[in-house]
Enzyme design. Structure first.
Site, PDB file in Angstrom:
ATOM      1  N   ASP A   1       1.466   6.034   4.967  1.00 44.51           N
ATOM      2  CA  ASP A   1       0.198   6.768   5.100  1.00 44.51           C
ATOM      3  C   ASP A   1      -0.212   7.049   6.539  1.00 44.51           C
ATOM      4  O   ASP A   1      -1.352   7.401   6.789  1.00 44.51           O
ATOM      5  CB  ASP A   1      -0.924   6.049   4.338  1.00 44.51           C
ATOM      6  CG  ASP A   1      -1.561   4.933   5.116  1.00 44.51           C
ATOM      7  OD1 ASP A   1      -0.865   4.298   5.923  1.00 44.51           O
ATOM      8  OD2 ASP A   1      -2.768   4.707   4.936  1.00 44.51           O
ATOM      9  N   GLU A   2       0.719   6.885   7.473  1.00 43.57           N
ATOM     10  CA  GLU A   2       0.374   7.177   8.869  1.00 43.57           C
ATOM     11  C   GLU A   2       1.390   8.155   9.451  1.00 43.57           C
ATOM     12  O   GLU A   2       2.573   8.079   9.147  1.00 43.57           O
ATOM     13  CB  GLU A   2       0.414   5.893   9.712  1.00 43.57           C
ATOM     14  CG  GLU A   2      -0.677   4.907   9.363  1.00 43.57           C
ATOM     15  CD  GLU A   2      -0.586   3.651  10.224  1.00 43.57           C
ATOM     16  OE1 GLU A   2      -0.517   3.783  11.461  1.00 43.57           O
ATOM     17  OE2 GLU A   2      -0.562   2.562   9.638  1.00 43.57           O
TER      18      GLU A   2
ATOM     19  N   ARG B   1     -14.833  -1.996  -1.375  1.00 42.71           N
ATOM     20  CA  ARG B   1     -15.021  -2.706  -0.096  1.00 42.71           C
ATOM     21  C   ARG B   1     -16.499  -3.045   0.123  1.00 42.71           C
ATOM     22  O   ARG B   1     -16.819  -4.021   0.781  1.00 42.71           O
ATOM     23  CB  ARG B   1     -14.443  -1.889   1.069  1.00 42.71           C
ATOM     24  CG  ARG B   1     -12.919  -1.791   0.974  1.00 42.71           C
ATOM     25  CD  ARG B   1     -12.271  -1.111   2.154  1.00 42.71           C
ATOM     26  NE  ARG B   1     -10.929  -0.648   1.769  1.00 42.71           N
ATOM     27  CZ  ARG B   1     -10.011  -0.208   2.604  1.00 42.71           C
ATOM     28  NH1 ARG B   1     -10.245  -0.159   3.897  1.00 42.71           N
ATOM     29  NH2 ARG B   1      -8.824   0.184   2.160  1.00 42.71           N
TER      30      ARG B   1
ATOM     31  N   TYR C   1      -3.164   4.007  -1.418  1.00 43.40           N
ATOM     32  CA  TYR C   1      -2.723   3.909  -2.818  1.00 43.40           C
ATOM     33  C   TYR C   1      -3.912   4.177  -3.754  1.00 43.40           C
ATOM     34  O   TYR C   1      -3.776   4.838  -4.790  1.00 43.40           O
ATOM     35  CB  TYR C   1      -2.144   2.519  -3.133  1.00 43.40           C
ATOM     36  CG  TYR C   1      -0.822   2.173  -2.467  1.00 43.40           C
ATOM     37  CD1 TYR C   1      -0.216   3.023  -1.551  1.00 43.40           C
ATOM     38  CD2 TYR C   1      -0.164   0.973  -2.780  1.00 43.40           C
ATOM     39  CE1 TYR C   1       0.983   2.691  -0.951  1.00 43.40           C
ATOM     40  CE2 TYR C   1       1.036   0.630  -2.186  1.00 43.40           C
ATOM     41  CZ  TYR C   1       1.607   1.483  -1.273  1.00 43.40           C
ATOM     42  OH  TYR C   1       2.803   1.132  -0.683  1.00 43.40           O
TER      43      TYR C   1
ATOM     44  N   ASP D   1      -4.275   8.366   9.747  1.00 42.59           N
ATOM     45  CA  ASP D   1      -4.106   7.228   8.822  1.00 42.59           C
ATOM     46  C   ASP D   1      -4.961   7.517   7.594  1.00 42.59           C
ATOM     47  O   ASP D   1      -6.185   7.649   7.703  1.00 42.59           O
ATOM     48  CB  ASP D   1      -4.581   5.938   9.527  1.00 42.59           C
ATOM     49  CG  ASP D   1      -4.407   4.703   8.649  1.00 42.59           C
ATOM     50  OD1 ASP D   1      -4.153   4.841   7.449  1.00 42.59           O
ATOM     51  OD2 ASP D   1      -4.550   3.586   9.193  1.00 42.59           O
TER      52      ASP D   1
HETATM   53  P1  DGT Z   1      -7.348   1.970   5.177  1.00 44.47           P
HETATM   54  O1  DGT Z   1      -6.302   2.618   6.035  1.00 44.47           O
HETATM   55  O2  DGT Z   1      -7.933   0.747   5.772  1.00 44.47           O
HETATM   56  O3  DGT Z   1      -8.409   2.921   4.688  1.00 44.47           O
HETATM   57  O4  DGT Z   1      -6.642   1.441   3.857  1.00 44.47           O
HETATM   58  P2  DGT Z   1      -5.135   1.660   3.375  1.00 44.47           P
HETATM   59  O5  DGT Z   1      -5.085   1.238   1.942  1.00 44.47           O
HETATM   60  O6  DGT Z   1      -4.689   3.047   3.639  1.00 44.47           O
HETATM   61  O7  DGT Z   1      -4.359   0.589   4.236  1.00 44.47           O
HETATM   62  P3  DGT Z   1      -3.125   0.789   5.213  1.00 44.47           P
HETATM   63  O8  DGT Z   1      -3.256   2.066   5.935  1.00 44.47           O
HETATM   64  O9  DGT Z   1      -3.046  -0.475   6.001  1.00 44.47           O
HETATM   65  O10 DGT Z   1      -1.869   0.801   4.264  1.00 44.47           O
HETATM   66  C1  DGT Z   1      -1.464   1.956   3.503  1.00 44.47           C
HETATM   67  C2  DGT Z   1      -0.997   1.555   2.105  1.00 44.47           C
HETATM   68  O11 DGT Z   1       0.109   0.648   2.214  1.00 44.47           O
HETATM   69  C3  DGT Z   1      -2.050   0.829   1.312  1.00 44.47           C
HETATM   70  O12 DGT Z   1      -2.815   1.728   0.529  1.00 44.47           O
HETATM   71  C4  DGT Z   1      -1.279  -0.130   0.464  1.00 44.47           C
HETATM   72  C5  DGT Z   1       0.003  -0.381   1.231  1.00 44.47           C
HETATM   73  N1  DGT Z   1      -0.007  -1.681   1.964  1.00 44.47           N
HETATM   74  C6  DGT Z   1      -0.646  -1.971   3.105  1.00 44.47           C
HETATM   75  N2  DGT Z   1      -0.393  -3.232   3.494  1.00 44.47           N
HETATM   76  C7  DGT Z   1       0.440  -3.756   2.559  1.00 44.47           C
HETATM   77  C8  DGT Z   1       1.077  -5.029   2.386  1.00 44.47           C
HETATM   78  O13 DGT Z   1       0.908  -5.955   3.209  1.00 44.47           O
HETATM   79  N3  DGT Z   1       1.865  -5.193   1.283  1.00 44.47           N
HETATM   80  C9  DGT Z   1       2.059  -4.182   0.379  1.00 44.47           C
HETATM   81  N4  DGT Z   1       2.864  -4.405  -0.668  1.00 44.47           N
HETATM   82  N5  DGT Z   1       1.494  -2.960   0.517  1.00 44.47           N
HETATM   83  C10 DGT Z   1       0.695  -2.766   1.574  1.00 44.47           C
HETATM   84 MG    MG Z   2      -4.536   3.828   5.600  1.00 43.10          MG
END
Ligand code: DGT
Ligand code: MG
Length: 424
Positions: free
Chosen positions: A147-148, A92, A60, A55
């Site tokens: 991203d997974e 964060r 983004y 992951d």
């Molecule tokens: P992390 O994994 O906690 O370090 O942070 P992220 O940003 O990688 O979060 P993740 O793995 O849940 O989601 C991957 C990407 O998907 C994130 O960068 C932005 C997008 N994303 C996640 N959740 C949502 C959502 O509920 N709505 C939208 N539009 N995009 C989302």
């Molecule tokens: Mg992620």
């Protein structure tokens, strides 16, 4: 024009049971040809697989930091409409979280830098580059959202253990869930330890070749690998030894935290009074069968014990290419048509890059009402005429005969019928 995320959510709900092949150790490895009881899964008849779940960190935001390194040490949020969809780990630290309102995020961190994340193109492109890189390690790579990815590294582990048979791995790379000690006499532990070194190589390749960091989980199935990968963040990895499996699954505070149990399934479980993991584990399977049918009932109960025999199903190239828009600030049908032409141009560029010939065009509409929020989706589709297909993939997709207009006109009655009531 469905988003990948929506499609994945539904797919998650509809995930079906699937068996996986039993594999026996090679006798020449010096290891037991039939694995000893310690190597077996709970089913007792199959050697343990090794699955890695990756992951990416703040995906983004990471892509934006790679595109513009000046953003690296600044608190960064990615904005879609009024929401910070994700933020880097610098932000964060100030208490900014994923899916926070912009106004709340600014209160937490006045110096927050915001970058628009409305155009998903750079994230999609990086996402597929990452999957392609993972496919160099194993053909069994399954995408889960942008991203997974799951990677079945069982064969790589077998190979590594075969090569290192004189000096088998006695150390785990990264964390071990629950700080459990590795037992070198337990062959299943050795396999996970070997998997942890492969996961480390994979993460190093992602960083060295694409500049991406991420978390990895190493376990004997997809469910456990996903659960364990989030236990140390960011840019870390965690291995799960089989003795800690029930600790991990029982640490979840609600059945909806089990990957594979989506919103609809959760509602149905709650209607049966099942919300805790222990409720689901203890529920008579006959009761679950009445609600979900036999196959899903058994799968649910297996998941509640951390069992998941679903294979890593190679995703391959996407089956459909889609784009979407919320059509905010559109108040006439002609404005809607103009927006759709913009989206179609974007789609044509992506189809040309992909190189395959599309055969169907589908338009999906979800109407919004302040009272009912989003209504169900409604779709119409039609085949794409051959003369248009022939031209897709030429150097300049804008030089195509006007497929955009043709197609939008074909859908016009549907657009008019669907859009008008919400505009009046
Ligand atoms: P992390 O994994 O906690 O370090 O942070 P992220 O940003 O990688 O979060 P993740 O793995 O849940 O989601 C991957 C990407 O998907 C994130 O960068 C932005 C997008 N994303 C996640 N959740 C949502 C959502 O509920 N709505 C939208 N539009 N995009 C989302
Ligand atoms: Mg992620």
């Amino acid at each position: 024009m469905r988003s990948l995320r929506d499609s994945e959510d539904e797919a998650e709900e509809e995930e079906e049971e699937a068996g996986w092949l039993c594999r026996a150790e090679s006798p020449s490895s010096g290891r037991p040809a039939v694995p000893c009881s310690k190597t077996l899964g709970r089913s007792g008849n199959s050697p343990s697989r090794v699955i890695v779940h990756i992951d990416m960190d703040c995906f983004y935001a990471q892509v934006e930091m790679i595109r513009n390194p000046e953003l690296r040490n600044k608190p960064l949020g990615i904005q879609q409409k009024y929401i910070v969809v994700t933020c880097n780990y610098e932000a964060r630290k100030f208490g900014v979280t994923k899916l926070m309102l912009i106004k709340d995020a600014r209160e937490k961190c006045p110096q927050l830098v915001l970058v628009s994340g409305e155009d998903l193109t750079p994230y999609r492109e990086m996402s597929y580059k990452a999957t392609e890189l993972l496919e160099e390690f194993s053909p069994k790579v399954e995408r889960l959202g942008f991203d997974e990815n799951y990677i079945d590294v069982t064969e790589l582990v077998d190979k590594k253990l075969q090569e290192d048979r004189e000096t088998p791995e006695v150390l785990v790379c990264g964390h071990v869930y629950n700080d459990q000690k590795l037992n070198v006499n337990d062959w299943a532990h050795t396999r996970i330890a070997a998997g942890s070194h492969i996961a480390s190589d994979i993460r190093a390749a992602l960083y060295n070749r694409l500049g991406l960091t991420g978390c990895a989980g190493i376990a004997s199935n997809k469910l456990l690998a996903k659960l364990v990968s989030g236990t140390h963040k960011p840019n870390q990895q965690t291995a799960l030894l089989h003795d800690s499996q029930s600790h991990l699954i029982n640490s979840l505070d609600h059945v909806k935290r089990i990957p594979g149990i989506g919103c609809k399934t959760n509602k149905r479980l709650e209607s049966l009074g099942l919300s805790r993991i222990s409720d689901l584990q203890a529920c008579p399977v006959t009761l679950l069968e009445k609600e979900f049918g036999s196959s899903a009932a058994h799968r649910l109960q297996m998941l509640s014990h951390g069992e998941d025999d679903s294979p890593v199903a190679p995703s391959g190239p996407p089956q459909s290419i889609s784009d979407e828009d919320s059509f905010k600030k559109c108040s006439t049908v002609s404005e809607v048509k103009m927006k759709m032409e913009e989206r179609l141009k974007n789609l044509l560029i992506r189809i040309a890059k992909d190189g395959r010939s599309p055969h169907t065009l589908r338009l999906t509409i979800r109407q919004f009402s302040p009272t009912n929020k989003w209504f169900n989706r409604e779709s119409r589709q039609c085949p794409i005429p051959p003369h248009i297909i022939q031209n897709i993939g030429t150097d300049n997709p804008f030089l195509l005969p006007p497929p955009a207009c043709d197609k939008i006109n074909a859908f016009c009655p549907f657009v008019q019928q669907s859009v008008r009531p919400s505009l009046l």
